[in-house]
Design a protein around this motif. Structure first.
Motif, PDB file in Angstrom:
ATOM      1  N   ASP A 258       0.642  -1.369   0.038  1.00  0.00           N
ATOM      2  CA  ASP A 258      -0.021  -0.066  -0.144  1.00  0.00           C
ATOM      3  C   ASP A 258       0.775   1.243  -0.130  1.00  0.00           C
ATOM      4  O   ASP A 258       0.488   2.230  -0.602  1.00  0.00           O
ATOM      5  N   GLU A 259       2.030   1.114   0.391  1.00  0.00           N
ATOM      6  CA  GLU A 259       3.097   2.342   0.515  1.00  0.00           C
ATOM      7  C   GLU A 259       3.566   2.655  -0.797  1.00  0.00           C
ATOM      8  O   GLU A 259       4.314   3.365  -1.089  1.00  0.00           O
ATOM      9  N   GLY A 260       3.745   1.665  -1.835  1.00  0.00           N
ATOM     10  CA  GLY A 260       4.049   1.733  -3.011  1.00  0.00           C
ATOM     11  C   GLY A 260       5.272   0.951  -3.381  1.00  0.00           C
ATOM     12  O   GLY A 260       5.688   0.581  -4.485  1.00  0.00           O
ATOM     13  N   GLY A 261       6.035   0.331  -2.495  1.00  0.00           N
ATOM     14  CA  GLY A 261       7.187  -0.576  -2.584  1.00  0.00           C
ATOM     15  C   GLY A 261       6.851  -1.833  -3.195  1.00  0.00           C
ATOM     16  O   GLY A 261       5.497  -2.151  -2.953  1.00  0.00           O
ATOM     17  N   VAL A 262       7.459  -2.684  -4.063  1.00  0.00           N
ATOM     18  CA  VAL A 262       7.146  -3.857  -4.424  1.00  0.00           C
ATOM     19  C   VAL A 262       7.865  -4.907  -3.655  1.00  0.00           C
ATOM     20  O   VAL A 262       9.186  -5.025  -3.950  1.00  0.00           O
ATOM     21  N   MET A 263       7.393  -6.064  -3.476  1.00  0.00           N
ATOM     22  CA  MET A 263       7.763  -7.199  -3.063  1.00  0.00           C
ATOM     23  C   MET A 263       7.845  -8.168  -3.853  1.00  0.00           C
ATOM     24  O   MET A 263       6.865  -8.449  -4.566  1.00  0.00           O
ATOM     25  N   ILE A 264       8.920  -9.064  -3.908  1.00  0.00           N
ATOM     26  CA  ILE A 264       9.127  -9.877  -5.076  1.00  0.00           C
ATOM     27  C   ILE A 264       9.647 -11.022  -4.118  1.00  0.00           C
ATOM     28  O   ILE A 264      10.584 -11.077  -3.404  1.00  0.00           O
ATOM     29  N   GLY A 265       9.101 -12.336  -4.435  1.00  0.00           N
ATOM     30  CA  GLY A 265       9.711 -13.702  -3.811  1.00  0.00           C
ATOM     31  C   GLY A 265       9.361 -14.792  -4.270  1.00  0.00           C
ATOM     32  O   GLY A 265       9.121 -14.906  -5.584  1.00  0.00           O
ATOM     33  N   ASP A 266       9.105 -15.904  -3.616  1.00  0.00           N
ATOM     34  CA  ASP A 266       8.695 -17.208  -3.810  1.00  0.00           C
ATOM     35  C   ASP A 266       9.844 -18.252  -4.022  1.00  0.00           C
ATOM     36  O   ASP A 266       9.772 -19.104  -4.890  1.00  0.00           O
ATOM     37  N   SER A 267      11.072 -17.771  -3.440  1.00  0.00           N
ATOM     38  CA  SER A 267      12.088 -18.872  -3.514  1.00  0.00           C
ATOM     39  C   SER A 267      11.992 -19.907  -2.655  1.00  0.00           C
ATOM     40  O   SER A 267      11.249 -19.977  -1.504  1.00  0.00           O
ATOM     41  N   GLN A 268      12.666 -21.262  -2.865  1.00  0.00           N
ATOM     42  CA  GLN A 268      12.719 -22.176  -1.942  1.00  0.00           C
ATOM     43  C   GLN A 268      13.818 -22.932  -1.811  1.00  0.00           C
ATOM     44  O   GLN A 268      14.514 -23.334  -2.874  1.00  0.00           O
ATOM     45  N   GLU A 269      14.522 -22.893  -0.566  1.00  0.00           N
ATOM     46  CA  GLU A 269      15.759 -23.452  -0.239  1.00  0.00           C
ATOM     47  C   GLU A 269      15.465 -24.499   0.967  1.00  0.00           C
ATOM     48  O   GLU A 269      15.176 -24.325   1.704  1.00  0.00           O
ATOM     49  N   ALA A 270      15.939 -25.963   0.667  1.00  0.00           N
ATOM     50  CA  ALA A 270      15.860 -27.035   1.595  1.00  0.00           C
ATOM     51  C   ALA A 270      17.031 -27.529   2.138  1.00  0.00           C
ATOM     52  O   ALA A 270      17.020 -28.455   2.924  1.00  0.00           O
ATOM     53  N   ASP A 271      18.166 -27.058   1.748  1.00  0.00           N
ATOM     54  CA  ASP A 271      19.385 -27.619   2.016  1.00  0.00           C
ATOM     55  C   ASP A 271      20.308 -26.577   2.596  1.00  0.00           C
ATOM     56  O   ASP A 271      21.656 -26.822   2.571  1.00  0.00           O
ATOM     57  N   THR A 272      19.921 -25.564   3.553  1.00  0.00           N
ATOM     58  CA  THR A 272      20.835 -24.825   4.085  1.00  0.00           C
ATOM     59  C   THR A 272      20.305 -24.278   5.582  1.00  0.00           C
ATOM     60  O   THR A 272      18.993 -24.231   5.616  1.00  0.00           O
ATOM     61  N   LEU A 273      21.237 -23.990   6.354  1.00  0.00           N
ATOM     62  CA  LEU A 273      20.870 -23.454   7.628  1.00  0.00           C
ATOM     63  C   LEU A 273      21.383 -21.964   7.630  1.00  0.00           C
ATOM     64  O   LEU A 273      21.154 -21.149   8.594  1.00  0.00           O
ATOM     65  N   SER A 274      21.768 -21.380   6.685  1.00  0.00           N
ATOM     66  CA  SER A 274      22.399 -20.084   6.869  1.00  0.00           C
ATOM     67  C   SER A 274      21.114 -19.104   6.453  1.00  0.00           C
ATOM     68  O   SER A 274      20.384 -19.422   5.544  1.00  0.00           O
ATOM     69  N   ILE A 275      21.107 -18.052   7.206  1.00  0.00           N
ATOM     70  CA  ILE A 275      20.054 -17.059   6.881  1.00  0.00           C
ATOM     71  C   ILE A 275      20.653 -15.861   5.984  1.00  0.00           C
ATOM     72  O   ILE A 275      19.498 -15.274   5.602  1.00  0.00           O
ATOM     73  N   ALA A 276      21.883 -16.066   5.481  1.00  0.00           N
ATOM     74  CA  ALA A 276      22.266 -15.090   4.416  1.00  0.00           C
ATOM     75  C   ALA A 276      21.308 -15.194   3.073  1.00  0.00           C
ATOM     76  O   ALA A 276      21.111 -16.419   2.851  1.00  0.00           O
ATOM     77  N   THR A 277      21.314 -14.301   2.470  1.00  0.00           N
ATOM     78  CA  THR A 277      20.688 -14.113   1.153  1.00  0.00           C
ATOM     79  C   THR A 277      21.543 -14.707   0.056  1.00  0.00           C
ATOM     80  O   THR A 277      22.666 -14.538   0.445  1.00  0.00           O
ATOM     81  N   SER A 278      21.014 -15.027  -1.015  1.00  0.00           N
ATOM     82  CA  SER A 278      21.878 -15.667  -2.173  1.00  0.00           C
ATOM     83  C   SER A 278      21.738 -14.471  -3.328  1.00  0.00           C
ATOM     84  O   SER A 278      20.609 -14.486  -3.824  1.00  0.00           O
ATOM     85  N   GLN A 279      22.849 -14.246  -3.917  1.00  0.00           N
ATOM     86  CA  GLN A 279      22.797 -13.324  -5.071  1.00  0.00           C
ATOM     87  C   GLN A 279      22.114 -13.968  -6.231  1.00  0.00           C
ATOM     88  O   GLN A 279      21.390 -13.383  -6.867  1.00  0.00           O
ATOM     89  N   ASP A 280      22.640 -15.234  -6.525  1.00  0.00           N
ATOM     90  CA  ASP A 280      22.044 -16.044  -7.498  1.00  0.00           C
ATOM     91  C   ASP A 280      20.445 -16.296  -7.314  1.00  0.00           C
ATOM     92  O   ASP A 280      19.635 -16.050  -8.441  1.00  0.00           O
ATOM     93  N   ILE A 281      19.833 -16.283  -6.300  1.00  0.00           N
ATOM     94  CA  ILE A 281      18.392 -16.533  -6.003  1.00  0.00           C
ATOM     95  C   ILE A 281      17.864 -15.016  -6.317  1.00  0.00           C
ATOM     96  O   ILE A 281      16.866 -14.786  -7.202  1.00  0.00           O
TER      97      ILE A 281
END
Length: 373
Positions: A258-281
């Motif tokens: 509602d504020e105007g920003g756009v959220m983009i998502g829907d990735s799935q990773e099942a083999d990691t415990l890292s909270i870091a984001t992935s540039q590839d994803i």
């Protein structure tokens, strides 16, 4: 070690699920103590896509589809009552949602899923419309040429996730709940007439306990005779700078807040415990978004974060009271926003009324108990 005063009921976990339960309990005159973890804990509530979504949910599980549809229909009255209790407008929009297909294969797969759910539900099935590129463009003129078609469902929508979180917390406190952060529960000891909950912060005795700690339920549930298994599932989200309104609906992969920003998502990773984001994803997410709405290729991404979903082995919620320790129950699910209305208005009522079954008994964690031969 600090000992807190005895409590009638303690909710373990102050995320979307725990806060919805606590708000619902306080609404019924039951004043819970909510014990929450650290503010920067890996909580699913901080990484959700804020959808109120029914489209395609419940494949092979019509009871879950009906549970989801029921919550979506309760959302307007829930949002209104929540605003009255908290003074916060959660910006509910239920104008409908799209699943955009970028290939004929995707369109076929998602069509089969939606039609499978509709066939199982019969007359209870939510409305959905199959659209080709031209039909989609008539409703959403900004889509790109790569969108071969879409599925539209008018019951789908979204909210402002941060406002929802704030509204639940403000509302539950206004109605009489007590909230205590930095209070991870490490041990629960069933005692005569209740439970002793312990942590580095101290301890408290409670007559009843609701486990709403997300992935932490896996560790806590066995302490009260319950089971809450989860599987690893990590998702990543991108958030852009604010744009002029171009998408008045919502989707599973792209939504304009509602504020105007756009959220983009829907990735799935099942083999990691890292909270870091992935540039590839991030690259894949941004690429699909730009193919869906070409104008997004000119928009800056401001933030990116990742979070771990609360996901059971079959993806369905768990609602169960302890068969051996009366007064203890577990509430957990992946779709904390969609199901918030059910949790606040139905499950909390069942807990307040000391009902043995909190929801459909098919949501019991006992479904994961496989007999040993």
């Amino acid at each position: 070690m600090r000992t807190l005063p005895d409590q009638e009921i303690v909710v373990v976990g102050g995320g979307l699920v725990g806060a919805a339960i606590a708000w619902g309990l306080a609404r019924k005159g039951v004043r819970p103590l909510v014990l929450d973890g650290e503010d920067l804990a890996h909580r699913a509530s901080r990484a959700n896509f804020a959808l109120v979504w029914v489209q395609g949910k419940g494949i092979g599980a019509p009871h879950y589809a009906r549970w989801t549809i029921g919550s979506a229909k309760l959302w307007p009255s829930f949002a209104e009552e929540l605003e009255e209790a908290s003074g916060v407008d959660v910006a509910l929009r239920q104008r409908g949602g799209f699943t955009f297909a970028l290939s004929e294969g995707e369109m076929t797969m998602w069509t089969e899923e939606v039609q499978s759910v509709a066939a199982a539900l019969g007359e209870d099935a939510p409305e959905h419309v199959l659209l080709d590129h031209a039909g989609t463009a008539r409703m959403v003129p900004a889509i790109g040429r790569d969108v071969v078609g879409s599925i539209y469902s008018p019951l789908d929508g979204d909210v402002n996730s941060l406002r929802l979180f704030r509204a639940l917390h403000a509302g539950m406190v206004n109605l009489g709940a007590c909230y205590q952060a930095r209070s991870d529960v490490t041990e629960i000891l069933p005692k005569d007439g209740g439970f002793l909950l312990k942590g580095a912060w101290g301890e408290v005795f409670a007559g009843r306990v609701v486990l709403a700690a997300g992935n932490g339920n896996t560790r806590l549930a066995p302490m009260v005779g319950l089971s809450a298994p989860t599987v690893q599932s990590k998702g990543q989200i991108l958030v852009t700078e604010k744009c002029e309104p171009f998408f008045p609906y919502t989707s599973t992969t792209i939504r304009q807040a509602d504020e105007g920003g756009v959220m983009i998502g829907d990735s799935q990773e099942a083999d990691t415990l890292s909270i870091a984001t992935s540039q590839d994803i991030s690259t894949v997410l941004a690429g699909r978004a730009a193919r869906t709405f070409p104008q997004l290729s000119q928009v800056n991404v401001l933030r990116s974060w990742a979070g771990f979903r609360v996901k059971t082995p079959d993806g369905l919620p768990i609602y169960e009271t302890s068969p051996i320790h009366p007064g203890a129950c577990v509430v957990m699910c992946h779709s904390g926003v969609t199901l918030a209305a059910n949790h606040a208005l139905l499950v909390a009522d069942a807990i307040a009324g000391r009902k043995a079954t909190l929801a459909d008994d098919r949501f019991s964690g006992r479904r994961f108990h496989v007999p040993q031969h």
